[in-house]
Motif scaffolding. Structure first.
Motif, mmCIF file in Angstrom:
data_model
loop_
_atom_site.group_PDB
_atom_site.id
_atom_site.type_symbol
_atom_site.label_atom_id
_atom_site.label_comp_id
_atom_site.label_asym_id
_atom_site.label_seq_id
_atom_site.Cartn_x
_atom_site.Cartn_y
_atom_site.Cartn_z
ATOM 1 N N PRO A 17 17.056 4.669 7.227
ATOM 2 C CA PRO A 17 15.614 4.949 7.147
ATOM 3 C C PRO A 17 15.244 6.172 6.326
ATOM 4 C CG PRO A 17 16.459 5.421 9.345
ATOM 5 C CD PRO A 17 17.525 4.660 8.627
ATOM 6 N N GLU A 18 16.095 7.179 6.274
ATOM 7 C CA GLU A 18 15.727 8.409 5.574
ATOM 8 C C GLU A 18 16.272 8.485 4.149
ATOM 9 O OE1 GLU A 18 13.517 10.364 6.894
ATOM 10 O OE2 GLU A 18 13.520 9.034 8.639
ATOM 11 N N GLY A 19 17.051 7.518 3.723
ATOM 12 C CA GLY A 19 17.601 7.550 2.375
ATOM 13 C C GLY A 19 16.513 7.421 1.323
ATOM 14 N N GLN A 20 16.546 8.282 0.310
ATOM 15 C CA GLN A 20 15.514 8.293 -0.718
ATOM 16 C C GLN A 20 15.962 7.619 -2.008
ATOM 17 O OE1 GLN A 20 13.612 12.093 -1.212
ATOM 18 N NE2 GLN A 20 13.586 12.502 0.987
ATOM 19 N N LYS A 21 17.170 7.020 -1.991
ATOM 20 C CA LYS A 21 17.664 6.336 -3.176
ATOM 21 C C LYS A 21 18.029 4.887 -2.888
ATOM 22 C CE LYS A 21 19.566 10.541 -5.290
ATOM 23 N NZ LYS A 21 20.806 11.183 -5.814
ATOM 24 N N VAL A 39 11.053 6.078 1.478
ATOM 25 C CA VAL A 39 11.125 6.187 2.937
ATOM 26 C C VAL A 39 9.934 5.467 3.559
ATOM 27 C CG1 VAL A 39 11.075 7.793 4.888
ATOM 28 C CG2 VAL A 39 12.439 8.335 2.851
ATOM 29 N N GLU A 40 8.756 5.689 3.000
ATOM 30 C CA GLU A 40 7.549 5.009 3.486
ATOM 31 C C GLU A 40 7.650 3.504 3.248
ATOM 32 O OE1 GLU A 40 2.811 4.647 2.302
ATOM 33 O OE2 GLU A 40 3.935 6.422 1.666
ATOM 34 N N PHE A 41 8.158 3.122 2.096
ATOM 35 C CA PHE A 41 8.310 1.714 1.736
ATOM 36 C C PHE A 41 9.199 0.988 2.748
ATOM 37 C CE2 PHE A 41 10.595 -1.614 -0.646
ATOM 38 C CZ PHE A 41 9.567 -2.282 -1.302
ATOM 39 N N LYS A 42 10.334 1.582 3.061
ATOM 40 C CA LYS A 42 11.271 0.958 4.001
ATOM 41 C C LYS A 42 10.660 0.846 5.388
ATOM 42 C CE LYS A 42 14.726 3.783 2.930
ATOM 43 N NZ LYS A 42 16.095 4.356 2.821
ATOM 44 N N GLU A 95 0.811 -1.217 0.000
ATOM 45 C CA GLU A 95 0.000 0.000 0.000
ATOM 46 C C GLU A 95 0.846 1.270 0.000
ATOM 47 O OE1 GLU A 95 -2.697 -0.336 3.286
ATOM 48 O OE2 GLU A 95 -4.161 -1.479 2.131
ATOM 49 N N THR A 96 2.163 1.141 -0.118
ATOM 50 C CA THR A 96 3.029 2.319 -0.142
ATOM 51 C C THR A 96 2.527 3.332 -1.169
ATOM 52 O OG1 THR A 96 4.983 1.074 0.534
ATOM 53 C CG2 THR A 96 5.358 3.154 -0.609
ATOM 54 N N GLY A 97 2.366 4.572 -0.716
ATOM 55 C CA GLY A 97 1.899 5.625 -1.605
ATOM 56 C C GLY A 97 0.421 5.583 -1.887
ATOM 57 N N SER A 98 -0.286 4.705 -1.207
ATOM 58 C CA SER A 98 -1.718 4.541 -1.459
ATOM 59 C C SER A 98 -2.363 4.133 -0.151
ATOM 60 C CB SER A 98 -1.926 3.481 -2.545
ATOM 61 O OG SER A 98 -3.287 3.246 -2.778
ATOM 62 N N SER A 99 -3.577 3.656 -0.238
ATOM 63 C CA SER A 99 -4.225 3.001 0.887
ATOM 64 C C SER A 99 -5.280 2.100 0.306
ATOM 65 C CB SER A 99 -4.881 4.000 1.846
ATOM 66 O OG SER A 99 -6.088 4.487 1.304
ATOM 67 N N HIS A 100 -5.634 1.056 1.033
ATOM 68 C CA HIS A 100 -6.594 0.109 0.480
ATOM 69 C C HIS A 100 -7.945 0.785 0.246
ATOM 70 C CE1 HIS A 100 -7.483 -3.951 -0.685
ATOM 71 N NE2 HIS A 100 -8.560 -3.983 0.061
ATOM 72 N N ALA A 101 -8.325 1.684 1.139
ATOM 73 C CA ALA A 101 -9.624 2.336 1.009
ATOM 74 C C ALA A 101 -9.643 3.330 -0.143
ATOM 75 C CB ALA A 101 -9.989 3.032 2.314
ATOM 76 N N HIS A 102 -8.527 4.018 -0.345
ATOM 77 C CA HIS A 102 -8.470 5.069 -1.365
ATOM 78 C C HIS A 102 -7.464 4.686 -2.453
ATOM 79 C CE1 HIS A 102 -10.694 8.009 1.163
ATOM 80 N NE2 HIS A 102 -10.076 7.420 2.155
ATOM 81 N N LYS A 103 -7.440 3.434 -2.837
ATOM 82 C CA LYS A 103 -6.364 2.927 -3.697
ATOM 83 C C LYS A 103 -6.166 3.761 -4.960
ATOM 84 C CE LYS A 103 -6.872 -1.109 -5.786
ATOM 85 N NZ LYS A 103 -6.895 -2.554 -5.989
ATOM 86 N N PHE A 104 -7.245 4.163 -5.592
ATOM 87 C CA PHE A 104 -7.132 4.890 -6.850
ATOM 88 C C PHE A 104 -7.018 6.401 -6.662
ATOM 89 C CE2 PHE A 104 -9.526 1.035 -8.202
ATOM 90 C CZ PHE A 104 -8.588 0.542 -9.096
ATOM 91 N N GLU A 105 -7.043 6.841 -5.430
ATOM 92 C CA GLU A 105 -7.096 8.281 -5.179
ATOM 93 C C GLU A 105 -5.749 8.915 -4.883
ATOM 94 O OE1 GLU A 105 -9.664 10.115 -5.710
ATOM 95 O OE2 GLU A 105 -10.960 8.433 -6.178
#
Length: 578
Positions: free
Chosen positions: A514-518, A322-325, A303-313
């Motif tokens: 944790p904060e690395g973006q690459k 960062v969120e993924f990690k 669900e990184t960058g999304s959410s199950h409830a608002h998947k398409f939004e």
């Protein structure tokens, strides 16, 4: 880092499902044996040697039951029958036996939060308010607003858009369906319904030799007293209610009952567990002492960058890594100093392809991306799940596909909802189509790409769903004898995962950047064993993060031909303590 002892109260080595790699099969799209354009059970049997050669221990079959296929088999009309285009019960028994003959096990989907509206149970339930099966489903009288207009019993929005309630004119009540209108929810408060569920959907297939279940919507059975969901979307009457209808007060009791059935057999269970942010709640399901489920799928990572409830939004922000990690860390640390178990996965039938989402499906980067993600996934603790086509690096449908090619109810309903909400605004519809192409479930449901033959070798006739055009160069046949292919790399990683099972499968996970973006760097430790994993999630060379931590480590494996100095584009490496 010093040695770390991980608490595990269960006898780890005796639990076959802990060290297993599971290969998920989506029957409609795997292999068509009779040239009707739809995959089938004989087609699966014909590819068991391929699956075994990959290094897989368990196959998981998505719903094979008889069904009107409103939601691709997750609307079951008869648990004890097979969807005729897929085959027969005797065909399933042959699949079970052939899987066992190759030293593998088989689990099937258990879909018991709801049935199809075509199921005999629901037909009886809606026949009359006096029906003995009336309370096998969730019926409620209407509410009325101040103007006397009929309204649903609460404000829940269906997972597939619209109200979660449908009015039944003949009996003058609403019935609940958290998903499609044609998927009425079973009422787990009814002891008679639960008994029938256990007998028809579980015992029937356990007696035929299945080794367990992936349990659909496992935390939705207890829905308390159906309260209104909190208002989070002030522009709408209907509200996303996942946190309201999941993890109700009787969940433990219901799972304990299911366990009584399962304990008669040597089974594996993995529950689909959305909307469960509380770690202790998850442990109440998967803890060895609780003895309810062996493991669950948490959706933090996918669900990184999304959410199950608002998947398409929503689409991933620029700092999505960062969120993924952080999401990987949460699911991995579920087993740190607990008696719980976890899962590792990036793809399934409900999410788009991981290369397209989390790396790059550009032709020049696809292979590197597929290997890098395979290396990451195979070094994570827990039971590993691989989705069909992931092992060859299949990718999303291309950007030039018209939205009409997407067949999934979830995507179709969303697109129509945008059309209605905006009055058909072309810009809004263009944006909606882009979101569908990126994250729609259809991306995972295109036919398996077996060869460069017509229709990707899936079928000799036009398949039920369009084949992604990459099959001409991206297919299993082309990769099987190519040592540099994604498929060959997956085979290598699954062998290494077993060879270093303590540190990779059971190891203590620690996130290091944790904060690395690459880049993504983490350590795995078990006793005196320790590994470092470093990954470059960009198309540019990148310095090794925290390179000083690698001074006493030796390179075990890289996804690149040459591994020295900076990480190459989408390169992954594993280091072991010297």
């Amino acid at each position: 880092m010093g040695s770390i002892e991980v608490y595990d109260s269960s006898s780890a080595d005796s639990k076959w499902w802990k060290t297993a790699t599971v290969y998920q099969i989506y029957p409609a799209s795997f292999k068509d044996s009779n040239n009707d354009g739809l995959g089938d059970i004989p087609g699966i049997i014909s590819k068991l040697d391929y699956i075994q050669a990959l290094g897989v221990d368990v196959i998981w079959l998505s719903p094979h039951y008889d069904s009107p296929q409103i939601d691709m088999g997750y609307d079951v009309s008869d648990y004890e029958s097979v969807y005729p285009p897929y085959g027969t019960v005797s065909g399933m028994e042959e699949l079970i036996n052939e899987t066992h003959a190759r030293g593998m096990r088989i689990i099937v989907d258990l879909v018991v939060n709801h049935t199809s509206s075509e199921h005999a149970w629901f037909k009886e339930s809606c026949s009359s308010k006096q029906s003995p099966k009336r309370d096998w489903y969730i019926w409620r009288p209407a509410k009325y607003d101040r103007d006397g207009n009929r309204c649903p019993p609460n404000n829940w929005r269906s997972m597939f858009c619209g109200s979660a309630w449908t009015w039944h004119e003949p009996t003058q009540e609403y019935y609940l369906h958290l998903f499609a209108t044609e998927q009425p929810d079973l009422n787990w408060e009814s002891a008679a319904a639960r008994k029938a569920i256990y007998e028809s959907s579980m015992e029937f297939w356990l007696l035929r030799g299945v080794d367990g279940f992936r349990i659909d919507c496992v935390n939705m059975y207890s829905k308390a007293d159906l309260p209104d969901a909190p208002v989070t979307d002030f522009s709408a009457d209907l509200q996303h209610a996942g946190l309201t209808f999941c993890n109700g007060p009787r969940m433990g009791e219901f799972l304990d009952e299911m366990r009584e059935v399962l304990d008669k057999y040597d089974t594996m269970t993995v529950g689909e567990c959305p909307f469960t942010p509380d770690r202790q709640q998850v442990l109440s399901y998967v803890g060895a002492k609780a003895n309810r489920l062996n493991m669950v799928f948490q959706f933090d990572v996918v669900e990184t960058g999304s959410s199950h409830a608002h998947k398409f939004e929503s689409l991933p922000p620029s700092d999505w890594l960062v969120e993924f990690k952080s999401a990987v860390e949460r699911t991995q640390q579920l087993i740190n100093d607990t008696d719980g178990w976890t899962t590792a996965f990036l793809e399934n039938h409900d999410w788009s392809r991981s290369i397209s989402r989390f790396a790059s499906d550009a032709p020049e980067h696809r292979v590197a991306s597929g290997k890098m993600l395979a290396l990451m996934l195979a070094t994570l603790s827990g039971t590993l799940f691989v989705y069909q086509g992931q092992e060859i690096g299949m990718v999303n449908a291309p950007d030039d596909w018209p939205v009409e090619e997407f067949k999934d109810l979830d995507a179709v309903n969303y697109y129509e909802e945008v059309r209605e909400r905006t009055g058909g605004d072309s810009k809004a519809l263009t944006e909606a189509a882009a979101r569908i192409r990126f994250i729609a479930r259809d991306n995972a449901r295109t036919p398996m790409q077996w060869s460069d033959e017509a229709n990707a070798g899936f079928s000799s006739v036009k398949p039920w769903m369009r084949v992604v055009e990459t099959y001409e160069t991206l297919n299993a046949a082309a990769q099987e004898n190519d040592p540099g292919s994604v498929l060959s790399f997956w085979k290598t990683m699954l062998r290494l995962r077993k060879e270093y099972s303590s540190v990779f499968i059971r190891g203590h996970f620690e996130l290091l950047d944790p904060e690395g973006q690459k880049t993504f760097m983490f350590s795995k430790a078990w006793g005196q064993e320790e590994a470092m994993v470093v990954l470059n999630f960009t198309s540019k060379p990148s310095p090794l993060p925290q390179a000083e931590k690698l001074e006493n480590f030796e390179l075990l494996l890289s996804t690149a031909e040459s591994a020295a100095g900076n990480l190459g584009a989408f390169e992954g490496r594993i280091y072991l303590r010297a």
